[in-house]
Motif scaffolding. Structure first.
Motif, mmCIF file in Angstrom:
data_model
loop_
_atom_site.group_PDB
_atom_site.id
_atom_site.type_symbol
_atom_site.label_atom_id
_atom_site.label_comp_id
_atom_site.label_asym_id
_atom_site.label_seq_id
_atom_site.Cartn_x
_atom_site.Cartn_y
_atom_site.Cartn_z
ATOM 1 N N ALA A 113 0.866 -1.111 0.023
ATOM 2 C CA ALA A 113 -0.096 0.154 -0.030
ATOM 3 C C ALA A 113 1.005 1.148 -0.158
ATOM 4 C CB ALA A 113 -0.917 -0.010 1.170
ATOM 5 N N THR A 114 0.605 2.059 -0.906
ATOM 6 C CA THR A 114 1.349 3.575 -0.981
ATOM 7 C C THR A 114 0.633 4.547 0.011
ATOM 8 O OG1 THR A 114 -0.243 4.374 -2.699
ATOM 9 C CG2 THR A 114 1.922 3.139 -3.461
ATOM 10 N N PRO A 115 1.352 5.495 0.314
ATOM 11 C CA PRO A 115 0.576 6.544 1.186
ATOM 12 C C PRO A 115 -0.394 7.018 0.398
ATOM 13 C CG PRO A 115 3.016 6.848 1.299
ATOM 14 C CD PRO A 115 2.854 5.660 0.145
ATOM 15 N N VAL A 116 -1.520 7.678 0.688
ATOM 16 C CA VAL A 116 -2.726 8.345 0.062
ATOM 17 C C VAL A 116 -2.260 9.696 -0.700
ATOM 18 C CG1 VAL A 116 -4.793 9.488 0.081
ATOM 19 C CG2 VAL A 116 -4.307 7.609 1.800
ATOM 20 N N ILE A 117 -2.465 9.763 -1.949
ATOM 21 C CA ILE A 117 -1.983 10.748 -2.782
ATOM 22 C C ILE A 117 -2.799 11.634 -3.089
ATOM 23 C CG2 ILE A 117 -0.966 11.165 -4.915
ATOM 24 C CD1 ILE A 117 0.002 8.105 -5.124
ATOM 25 N N TYR A 118 -2.909 12.989 -2.978
ATOM 26 C CA TYR A 118 -3.822 14.059 -3.178
ATOM 27 C C TYR A 118 -3.541 14.869 -4.256
ATOM 28 C CZ TYR A 118 -5.525 12.704 1.614
ATOM 29 O OH TYR A 118 -5.654 11.997 2.813
ATOM 30 N N SER A 119 -2.252 14.810 -4.869
ATOM 31 C CA SER A 119 -1.744 15.717 -6.094
ATOM 32 C C SER A 119 -1.993 14.960 -7.261
ATOM 33 C CB SER A 119 -0.655 15.871 -5.810
ATOM 34 O OG SER A 119 0.240 16.382 -7.040
ATOM 35 N N LEU A 120 -2.752 15.324 -8.077
ATOM 36 C CA LEU A 120 -2.854 14.791 -9.442
ATOM 37 C C LEU A 120 -1.401 14.708 -10.211
ATOM 38 C CD1 LEU A 120 -5.949 16.733 -11.269
ATOM 39 C CD2 LEU A 120 -5.772 14.370 -10.301
ATOM 40 N N GLU A 121 -0.486 15.440 -10.106
ATOM 41 C CA GLU A 121 0.692 15.391 -10.480
ATOM 42 C C GLU A 121 1.529 14.111 -9.814
ATOM 43 O OE1 GLU A 121 -0.183 17.938 -9.410
ATOM 44 O OE2 GLU A 121 -0.557 19.231 -11.193
ATOM 45 N N GLU A 122 1.512 13.764 -8.498
ATOM 46 C CA GLU A 122 2.145 12.586 -7.853
ATOM 47 C C GLU A 122 1.476 11.686 -8.221
ATOM 48 O OE1 GLU A 122 2.123 13.893 -4.052
ATOM 49 O OE2 GLU A 122 4.079 14.965 -4.241
ATOM 50 N N ALA A 123 -0.017 11.723 -8.222
ATOM 51 C CA ALA A 123 -0.765 10.359 -8.757
ATOM 52 C C ALA A 123 -0.618 10.159 -10.324
ATOM 53 C CB ALA A 123 -2.206 10.808 -8.761
#
Length: 266
Positions: A113-123
């Protein structure tokens, strides 16, 4: 960031009864593709959660289609395009993404499991790195089977990609790598036993298929022998019939010739 703008009829939002998770006293919409889980924020209104689910669903399906066709996926543009179609504000939905994958063969019941990603660029970066390595169940069933060595190589590729993503997001590569090693070691005995069971199953299937093939070959040989015997008997009967016919013709011919010679002097 509001992504609405163009006037016109927005896509129909049908009521969907799956993809809604009860989160405490509220509801959360979620959709999945290739190990990625797209989630909305929590809302107290079920109808609102269903509306959000109607937005997340086409995002996941379009991502899945692009990845399955090995097409370039610009996740940021795709998400922005879907929110524009539905004339919805992405900040209102509270969009976020997380990869959650179970690899029981390697680490048991634990999740990658990755950390939760909130940035569209990082996603977008995480999807480009991880999603191609995580085939959907439907596609993987139709894919050709691979050997144990290829299976191991795929796990190493996935593990390295996962560590790369974690390093970019929270700079915790060493800690995550150490945890994975512990989980792999804890699963090693069960993995070896499972591999042994698979080998025994393969040997059993091979023995059974070999016996079936030999039995089939024996039946074919017996059928061919019986056919050859029948053909030989038919040929023998035809030859006997021909010889008998010729013999009868000779006998009848001789008898007819004698009578005609006796009547000739008178």
């Amino acid at each position: 960031m509001h992504l609405g703008g163009a006037a016109g009829r927005s896509p129909t939002r049908g009521t969907v009864r799956k993809g809604i998770r009860r989160n405490g006293s509220g509801y959360q919409a979620l959709a999945c593709f290739n190990g990625a889980v797209i989630q909305s924020k929590t809302t107290q209104d079920l109808a609102t959660a269903l509306d959000w689910l109607a937005i997340l669903t086409p995002i996941s399906s379009r991502c899945r289609q692009n990845l399955r066709r090995h097409q370039a996926l610009n996740f940021k543009e795709l998400v922005q395009g879907v929110f524009f179609e539905y004339q919805e504000d992405i900040t209102t939905v509270g969009f976020n993404l997380q990869f959650r994958v179970r690899k029981r063969h390697w680490i048991g019941n634990c999740e990658v499991a990755t950390p939760v990603i909130y940035s569209l660029e990082e996603a977008d970066a995480a999807i480009r790195r991880l999603a191609p390595l995580l085939l959907s169940k439907t596609y993987s069933r139709s894919a050709p089977k691979v050997g144990q060595q290829t299976y191991l190589q795929r796990w190493h590729l996935l593990k390295q990609a996962y560590l790369d993503v974690c390093e970019v997001l929270v700079k915790c590569r060493q800690a995550v790598a150490a945890r994975l090693e512990v989980q792999e070691a804890a699963r090693s005995l069960e993995r070896e036993a499972e591999t042994e069971r698979r080998i025994q199953l393969l040997l059993s299937n091979w023995s059974r298929s070999t016996a079936q093939r030999k039995a089939h070959e024996a039946r074919d040989a017996a059928r061919d022998a019986a056919k050859s015997k029948r053909d030989h008997w038919k040929e023998t009967r035809a030859k006997m019939r021909h010889e008998l016919t010729c013999g009868m013709a000779d006998i009848l011919g001789e008898g007819g010739g004698g009578k005609s010679s006796e009547r000739a002097p008178s």
